[in-house]
Design an enzyme around this catalytic site. Structure first.
Site, PDB file in Angstrom:
ATOM      1  CE  LYS A  80     -44.556 -15.750 -37.796  1.00 51.77           C
ATOM      2  NZ  LYS A  80     -44.744 -14.322 -37.417  1.00 51.77           N
ATOM      3  N   GLY A 185     -59.677 -12.040 -29.620  1.00 56.78           N
ATOM      4  CA  GLY A 185     -58.501 -12.330 -29.161  1.00 56.78           C
ATOM      5  C   GLY A 185     -57.629 -11.451 -28.301  1.00 56.78           C
ATOM      6  CB  VAL A 186     -57.968  -9.754 -25.186  1.00 56.73           C
ATOM      7  CG1 VAL A 186     -58.773  -8.637 -25.566  1.00 56.73           C
ATOM      8  CG2 VAL A 186     -59.048 -11.014 -24.328  1.00 56.73           C
ATOM      9  N   GLY A 187     -54.905 -11.378 -26.350  1.00 57.54           N
ATOM     10  CA  GLY A 187     -53.679 -11.902 -25.883  1.00 57.54           C
ATOM     11  C   GLY A 187     -52.655 -10.785 -25.810  1.00 57.54           C
ATOM     12  CB  VAL A 189     -51.133  -7.881 -30.479  1.00 53.37           C
ATOM     13  CG1 VAL A 189     -51.434  -6.666 -31.066  1.00 53.37           C
ATOM     14  CG2 VAL A 189     -49.733  -8.398 -30.607  1.00 53.37           C
TER      15      VAL A 189
HETATM   16  P1  NAD Z   1     -51.316 -14.125 -28.441  1.00 50.83           P
HETATM   17  O1  NAD Z   1     -51.142 -15.710 -28.374  1.00 50.83           O
HETATM   18  O2  NAD Z   1     -50.648 -13.659 -27.119  1.00 50.83           O
HETATM   19  O3  NAD Z   1     -52.735 -13.929 -28.392  1.00 50.83           O
HETATM   20  C1  NAD Z   1     -53.736 -14.495 -29.120  1.00 50.83           C
HETATM   21  C2  NAD Z   1     -54.924 -14.614 -28.458  1.00 50.83           C
HETATM   22  O4  NAD Z   1     -56.250 -15.085 -29.169  1.00 50.83           O
HETATM   23  C3  NAD Z   1     -55.023 -15.536 -27.277  1.00 50.83           C
HETATM   24  O5  NAD Z   1     -55.598 -14.981 -26.241  1.00 50.83           O
HETATM   25  C4  NAD Z   1     -55.780 -16.829 -27.768  1.00 50.83           C
HETATM   26  O6  NAD Z   1     -56.483 -17.606 -26.764  1.00 50.83           O
HETATM   27  C5  NAD Z   1     -56.781 -15.944 -28.564  1.00 50.83           C
HETATM   28  N1  NAD Z   1     -57.246 -16.825 -29.534  1.00 50.83           N
HETATM   29  C6  NAD Z   1     -57.082 -18.082 -30.393  1.00 50.83           C
HETATM   30  N2  NAD Z   1     -57.860 -18.714 -31.038  1.00 50.83           N
HETATM   31  C7  NAD Z   1     -58.896 -17.772 -30.942  1.00 50.83           C
HETATM   32  C8  NAD Z   1     -60.320 -17.681 -31.518  1.00 50.83           C
HETATM   33  N3  NAD Z   1     -60.805 -18.540 -32.363  1.00 50.83           N
HETATM   34  N4  NAD Z   1     -61.309 -16.871 -31.010  1.00 50.83           N
HETATM   35  C9  NAD Z   1     -60.992 -15.911 -30.064  1.00 50.83           C
HETATM   36  N5  NAD Z   1     -59.605 -15.773 -29.656  1.00 50.83           N
HETATM   37  C10 NAD Z   1     -58.789 -16.708 -30.041  1.00 50.83           C
HETATM   38  O7  NAD Z   1     -50.814 -13.711 -29.697  1.00 50.83           O
HETATM   39  P2  NAD Z   1     -50.319 -12.083 -30.136  1.00 50.83           P
HETATM   40  O8  NAD Z   1     -48.729 -12.170 -29.701  1.00 50.83           O
HETATM   41  O9  NAD Z   1     -51.262 -11.283 -29.400  1.00 50.83           O
HETATM   42  O10 NAD Z   1     -50.812 -12.203 -31.390  1.00 50.83           O
HETATM   43  C11 NAD Z   1     -51.964 -12.083 -32.199  1.00 50.83           C
HETATM   44  C12 NAD Z   1     -52.060 -12.188 -33.505  1.00 50.83           C
HETATM   45  O11 NAD Z   1     -51.262 -11.075 -34.011  1.00 50.83           O
HETATM   46  C13 NAD Z   1     -51.282 -13.325 -34.047  1.00 50.83           C
HETATM   47  O12 NAD Z   1     -51.900 -13.643 -35.548  1.00 50.83           O
HETATM   48  C14 NAD Z   1     -50.181 -12.960 -34.448  1.00 50.83           C
HETATM   49  O13 NAD Z   1     -49.207 -13.689 -35.584  1.00 50.83           O
HETATM   50  C15 NAD Z   1     -50.203 -11.348 -34.910  1.00 50.83           C
HETATM   51  N6  NAD Z   1     -49.027 -10.597 -34.637  1.00 50.83           N
HETATM   52  C16 NAD Z   1     -48.583 -10.570 -33.434  1.00 50.83           C
HETATM   53  C17 NAD Z   1     -47.310  -9.712 -33.164  1.00 50.83           C
HETATM   54  C18 NAD Z   1     -46.720  -9.430 -31.963  1.00 50.83           C
HETATM   55  O14 NAD Z   1     -45.976  -8.358 -31.646  1.00 50.83           O
HETATM   56  N7  NAD Z   1     -47.141 -10.400 -30.796  1.00 50.83           N
HETATM   57  C19 NAD Z   1     -46.770  -9.049 -34.258  1.00 50.83           C
HETATM   58  C20 NAD Z   1     -47.281  -9.082 -35.571  1.00 50.83           C
HETATM   59  C21 NAD Z   1     -48.460  -9.917 -35.743  1.00 50.83           C
END
Ligand code: NAD
Length: 360
Positions: A80, A185-187, A189
């Protein structure tokens, strides 16, 4: 700060501190284990309050990647990278190129990909400096359309099928219509998961600290919105953490009543004891690196030139992996987190195996 004596150091093979004076890049790359293959794991960008916080994160996340790829039956090791900086304001082309150079300097022992705070644009910038990056090139989906290499739709699909399996095991429901789900968290994923759940008829509550993402979820899916601190205490069937790690801890457990916990975030358990506490409280926890393996499965097939159908089938297999974990945990009366780790370590210790057994 000592790395070898750090509480999260777990025999990591290599930990590289990266500094580029000209662009201001400060980053750490951790290679945990390469016994099953090169260390593949995303590059996270986050405004860590201290170097120690960043080190802790990268040590824990890279170990998680070893377990994740092992459990998913991939010929990949765990690694990582973390960039210390604000993902909304701290990126420059020079900084991303410098990061690409550092990844390249490891000669393929570490392969990078997108993670929280990075996406398609960053992967394309890295790709200008190194070939050891996944998700930078477009590819074809199941329906024949051309999309970016972003693996988060596969992560969202894996979480969806895993969540469905957890709901079946814990609540005996095989339909999600009317299911009440809280998504933190609605990013990338979280929003993808919300789309699948909405299509299956679930009712959704969401919280996010980034207003634009909340608005997008509201506009597109008509979700209920709550304040970030209120997401834990809702009377829902499922809590789906899709933001940051460590959110299952003593404080949040006081409020958390959902019988199922199934979400994408990495390192959800603040400590192993929390896994045991969830078991004691009969809250079924879908181990994070089992349920969120869709992204790594996706980039693995992108790397070996696999098809969209292969990705889809393997990602959907996450439901079966979780089913085995849940059943074994119930039979042996141990936390699901313990069973997941046991299964992942078993394969790691066995070493490599023929491709057909890997994907059976
Ligand atoms: P992202 O940054 O697109 O979305 C994360 C969201 O969480 C953002 O909208 C952010 O504003 C929000 N957030 C941050 N802190 C917060 C809080 N305290 N309360 C509420 N919302 C909050 O990230 P992602 O790619 O969607 O990944 C989300 C999680 O899943 C991470 O932990 C990541 O490591 C894990 N993950 C992602 C993937 C992938 O394919 N992207 C794969 C495996 C695991």
């Amino acid at each position: 700060m000592s790395v070898f004596a750090h509480p999260d150091f777990d025999g990591h093979e290599q930990v590289v501190f990266c500094h580029d004076k000209a662009s201001g890049l400060k980053a750490i790359i951790a290679i945990h284990d390469t016994r099953l293959g090169p260390a593949l794991g995303g590059c996270r960008m986050f405004p860590y309050a201290s170097e120690d916080e960043a080190l802790r994160d990268v040590l824990r996340l890279s170990r998680g990647m070893t377990l994740k790829s092992s459990l998913a039956g991939l010929r990949l090791g765990g690694g990582k990278a973390v960039i210390i900086g604000d993902p909304h304001t701290g990126k420059s082309q020079a900084l991303l190129h410098a990061m690409g150079d550092f990844v390249d300097s490891l000669g393929g022992r570490y392969i990078t990909a997108a993670d929280s705070g990075t996406g398609d644009a960053e992967m394309q910038a890295f790709a200008q400096r190194t070939r050891h990056v996944m998700g930078a090139a477009p590819r074809t989906t199941l329906d024949g359309s051309i999309v970016s290499g972003d693996p988060s739709p596969s992560t969202a699909l894996g979480v969806f099928v895993g969540l469905r399996e957890a709901v079946f095991q814990r609540l005996g429901r095989d339909r999600l219509s009317g299911l009440r789900v809280a998504i933190q968290g609605v990013g990338h994923v979280g929003l993808g998961l919300a789309r699948h759940l909405k299509a299956a008829g679930a009712e959704l509550w969401v919280a996010d600290v980034f207003e634009a993402n909340v608005q997008r979820a509201m506009d597109e899916l008509g979700v209920h919105v709550v304040r970030p601190q209120d997401i834990y205490g809702l009377g829902v069937d499922v809590f789906a953490p899709c933001a940051m790690g460590g959110i299952l801890n003593e404080q949040t457990l006081e409020a958390l009543r959902a019988p199922v916990i199934a979400g994408a975030a990495n390192n959800q358990l603040a400590s192993p004891e929390i896994g045991a506490e969830l078991q004691r409280r009969n809250q079924l926890y879908a181990p994070d690196y089992a349920i969120n393996a869709g992204g790594i499965i996706d980039v693995y097939y992108q790397r070996i030139g696999g098809s969209a159908a292969q990705i889809d089938a393997h990602v959907r297999g996450i439901a079966g992996t979780l089913q085995s974990i849940f059943l074994r945990a119930a039979n042996e009366q141990v936390p699901t987190s313990v069973i997941a780790e046991r299964l992942a370590l078993e394969r790691l210790q066995q070493g490599d195996m023929p491709e057909q057994r890997l994907h059976a």
